[in-house]
Each structure stands twice: as structure tokens, then as C-alpha cells.
Scaffold this motif. Sequence first.
Motif, PDB file in Angstrom:
ATOM      1  N   ASP A  39       0.861  -1.180   0.000  1.00 43.60           N
ATOM      2  CA  ASP A  39       0.000   0.000   0.000  1.00 43.60           C
ATOM      3  C   ASP A  39       0.900   1.233   0.000  1.00 43.60           C
ATOM      4  O   ASP A  39       1.494   1.582   1.023  1.00 43.60           O
ATOM      5  CB  ASP A  39      -0.908  -0.040   1.239  1.00 43.60           C
ATOM      6  CG  ASP A  39      -1.878   1.140   1.302  1.00 43.60           C
ATOM      7  OD1 ASP A  39      -1.884   1.963   0.370  1.00 43.60           O
ATOM      8  OD2 ASP A  39      -2.611   1.239   2.308  1.00 43.60           O
ATOM      9  N   VAL A  40       0.998   1.894  -1.158  1.00 41.20           N
ATOM     10  CA  VAL A  40       1.896   3.045  -1.339  1.00 41.20           C
ATOM     11  C   VAL A  40       1.169   4.327  -0.926  1.00 41.20           C
ATOM     12  O   VAL A  40       0.073   4.611  -1.415  1.00 41.20           O
ATOM     13  CB  VAL A  40       2.359   3.144  -2.807  1.00 41.20           C
ATOM     14  CG1 VAL A  40       3.268   4.358  -2.994  1.00 41.20           C
ATOM     15  CG2 VAL A  40       3.065   1.864  -3.234  1.00 41.20           C
ATOM     16  N   GLY A  41       1.790   5.097  -0.033  1.00 43.41           N
ATOM     17  CA  GLY A  41       1.130   6.284   0.491  1.00 43.41           C
ATOM     18  C   GLY A  41      -0.027   5.888   1.382  1.00 43.41           C
ATOM     19  O   GLY A  41      -1.152   6.364   1.232  1.00 43.41           O
ATOM     20  N   CYS A  42       0.252   5.000   2.317  1.00 44.41           N
ATOM     21  CA  CYS A  42      -0.813   4.361   3.119  1.00 44.41           C
ATOM     22  C   CYS A  42      -1.528   5.334   4.043  1.00 44.41           C
ATOM     23  O   CYS A  42      -2.618   5.029   4.532  1.00 44.41           O
ATOM     24  CB  CYS A  42      -0.236   3.208   3.925  1.00 44.41           C
ATOM     25  SG  CYS A  42       0.989   3.717   5.170  1.00 44.41           S
ATOM     26  N   GLY A  43      -0.934   6.503   4.304  1.00 44.01           N
ATOM     27  CA  GLY A  43      -1.597   7.481   5.162  1.00 44.01           C
ATOM     28  C   GLY A  43      -1.921   6.920   6.525  1.00 44.01           C
ATOM     29  O   GLY A  43      -1.072   6.320   7.194  1.00 44.01           O
ATOM     30  N   THR A  50      -8.780  -1.951   5.168  1.00 39.76           N
ATOM     31  CA  THR A  50      -9.820  -2.518   4.309  1.00 39.76           C
ATOM     32  C   THR A  50      -9.324  -3.773   3.604  1.00 39.76           C
ATOM     33  O   THR A  50     -10.060  -4.760   3.485  1.00 39.76           O
ATOM     34  CB  THR A  50     -10.276  -1.482   3.266  1.00 39.76           C
ATOM     35  OG1 THR A  50     -10.769  -0.324   3.946  1.00 39.76           O
ATOM     36  CG2 THR A  50     -11.364  -2.049   2.374  1.00 39.76           C
ATOM     37  N   ILE A  51      -8.074  -3.747   3.137  1.00 34.78           N
ATOM     38  CA  ILE A  51      -7.485  -4.939   2.511  1.00 34.78           C
ATOM     39  C   ILE A  51      -7.486  -6.102   3.496  1.00 34.78           C
ATOM     40  O   ILE A  51      -7.864  -7.233   3.162  1.00 34.78           O
ATOM     41  CB  ILE A  51      -6.047  -4.641   2.032  1.00 34.78           C
ATOM     42  CG1 ILE A  51      -6.053  -3.619   0.896  1.00 34.78           C
ATOM     43  CG2 ILE A  51      -5.341  -5.923   1.581  1.00 34.78           C
ATOM     44  CD1 ILE A  51      -4.701  -2.989   0.619  1.00 34.78           C
ATOM     45  N   VAL A  60       0.317  -7.275   4.256  1.00 36.76           N
ATOM     46  CA  VAL A  60       0.192  -5.945   3.670  1.00 36.76           C
ATOM     47  C   VAL A  60       1.297  -5.069   4.263  1.00 36.76           C
ATOM     48  O   VAL A  60       1.400  -4.947   5.494  1.00 36.76           O
ATOM     49  CB  VAL A  60      -1.162  -5.274   3.967  1.00 36.76           C
ATOM     50  CG1 VAL A  60      -1.286  -3.975   3.149  1.00 36.76           C
ATOM     51  CG2 VAL A  60      -2.326  -6.187   3.685  1.00 36.76           C
ATOM     52  N   LEU A  61       2.113  -4.482   3.399  1.00 36.85           N
ATOM     53  CA  LEU A  61       3.091  -3.491   3.845  1.00 36.85           C
ATOM     54  C   LEU A  61       2.602  -2.119   3.419  1.00 36.85           C
ATOM     55  O   LEU A  61       2.381  -1.879   2.227  1.00 36.85           O
ATOM     56  CB  LEU A  61       4.470  -3.768   3.237  1.00 36.85           C
ATOM     57  CG  LEU A  61       5.543  -2.714   3.540  1.00 36.85           C
ATOM     58  CD1 LEU A  61       5.814  -2.617   5.040  1.00 36.85           C
ATOM     59  CD2 LEU A  61       6.825  -2.997   2.767  1.00 36.85           C
TER      60      LEU A  61
END
Length: 253
Positions: A39-43, A50-51, A60-61
Motif C-alpha cells: 500500500d503506497v502512500g498508506c496514510g 480494508t485490505i 500488507v506493507l
Amino acid sequence: MSEWSSGGIYESYVGRWSRLVAPEFTGWLDRPAGQRWLDVGCGTGALTSTILRTADPASVLGVDPSEGFVQYARQAVDDPRAGFEVRSAAELPDGPYDVIVAGLVLNFIPDRVEALRRMREIGTTVAVYVWDYAGGMQLMRYFFDAMADLRPQDRDHDEGRRFPFCTAEGLEGLFREAGFEDVRTREIVVPTVFESFDDYWQPFLGGQGVAPAYLRSLDAADQEAMRDAVRERLPIGADGAIRLTARAWAAAG
């Protein structure tokens, strides 16, 4: 452009609405269980959580350049399959990943095509979503339309003007430029309901995000004038509630 740093302020402004878009987005991707996600730019972790809830991933990274956001996400997402690191889109980890996603971040990446190329190198499926700043993201559109009428000299702050690629066609063009051949897009529309004008306006006072940062740059009298101009335009119901919608555009390759 403002610098994102506080997870709590971001949540009140757009994070809470991103959480409505995220399950529509992951459902559309329809990836099998047991995959590795990035997740890029996961904030604040809205998409990561959700994932975890809907896609049954192996891991999930989440990566984000803001240490404040990463700290918030680590506290908010309590799942052994999830990890978070402080990294920008220009320094993504080596793959491979089965799925790479970026929610509401592509417009804040300076070299978007190069970032997508890198995601394509390390990921099998790459997918993003962005707000429709020019039209369908109504909570921001009312603000920027008021600004354009009141202070036309500042119209270049309008995110619809700054990010013209945030459309289905614009995203498809970026993906194809980055080397993707099979690209699909869709719109995702979610309700954004505010209990009152104060509920709508308060997040704009946080200083994070383009519109709040612009508002904070004005003197007190001009801020008040903006407040009144936005209030005049909003469809405020008899019960005081403001019922808007937010549209995001998604693309996958």
C-alpha cells in the motif's frame, strides 16, 4: 502544497471518506486470498485496514513518507499481517508483490509515471484511485468554486486545475505511459453527509491538505469571507445537514 503530518486531522478532512471508497475499490480488484500487498502512500491506514478486512491477504506493507501518518497507522491497525514503514514512492522496497495499490496519493507524487513504472516492475497488479477534484469531489468543489468567485487571483490553488489527470482518461494515459497495456478504470461514488455546517467547515481549519492550507494562509477577515461564501453555496437541509457525494476515479493495470 501542505505537508501531511497529523493522522487525526487528515481523518476528519478526507480520511473518513476514503474509508467508504476503499471497500468498493478492493471489491472491484477482486484478488484471490493469500496474496502479498503493498500500500503506497498508506496514510492513516484506511486502505490497509480494508485490505485486511476484505481481501484475506497473506501480508500488507504500508509505506508513507510521513512519520506522523505511519505512527497513526501502526496504532490504528492491529493485525499481525500488517507492517508499516516510512518510505516515499521514490524509494519503494524490492518486490515481488502480488498487488500494489495507492489510494488518494498519485497526485502528490512528483514523478507519477516513474512511480507507476517502479510499481509495475515489482508488482503483478497495480491499482490506484484519486478524487475527482474537478467535478465529483463535492466537499472540495464547493470550497474552490467559492474561492474562484471571491478571489479569482488565487484560482491556481484549485486542485481541479492542479490535477487535471484525475479522470478516467487521465489515469489511463498515465498507466499506458508507464508501460501498462491492459488498463481498466471505473468511478466510485460515496455519500459524504455532514450533520451541520460546522461539521463540514471544521476540517478546513486544520491546515492539512491543499484547501485547508490555502485557507490558513489568508488573514482573518478573508477567512471569514470564504466561510460565508462557501456556506451560501452549500445545499443545507431543513435539519441543518449537508448531504453531498464524493467521486473517485480508479485505474488498474
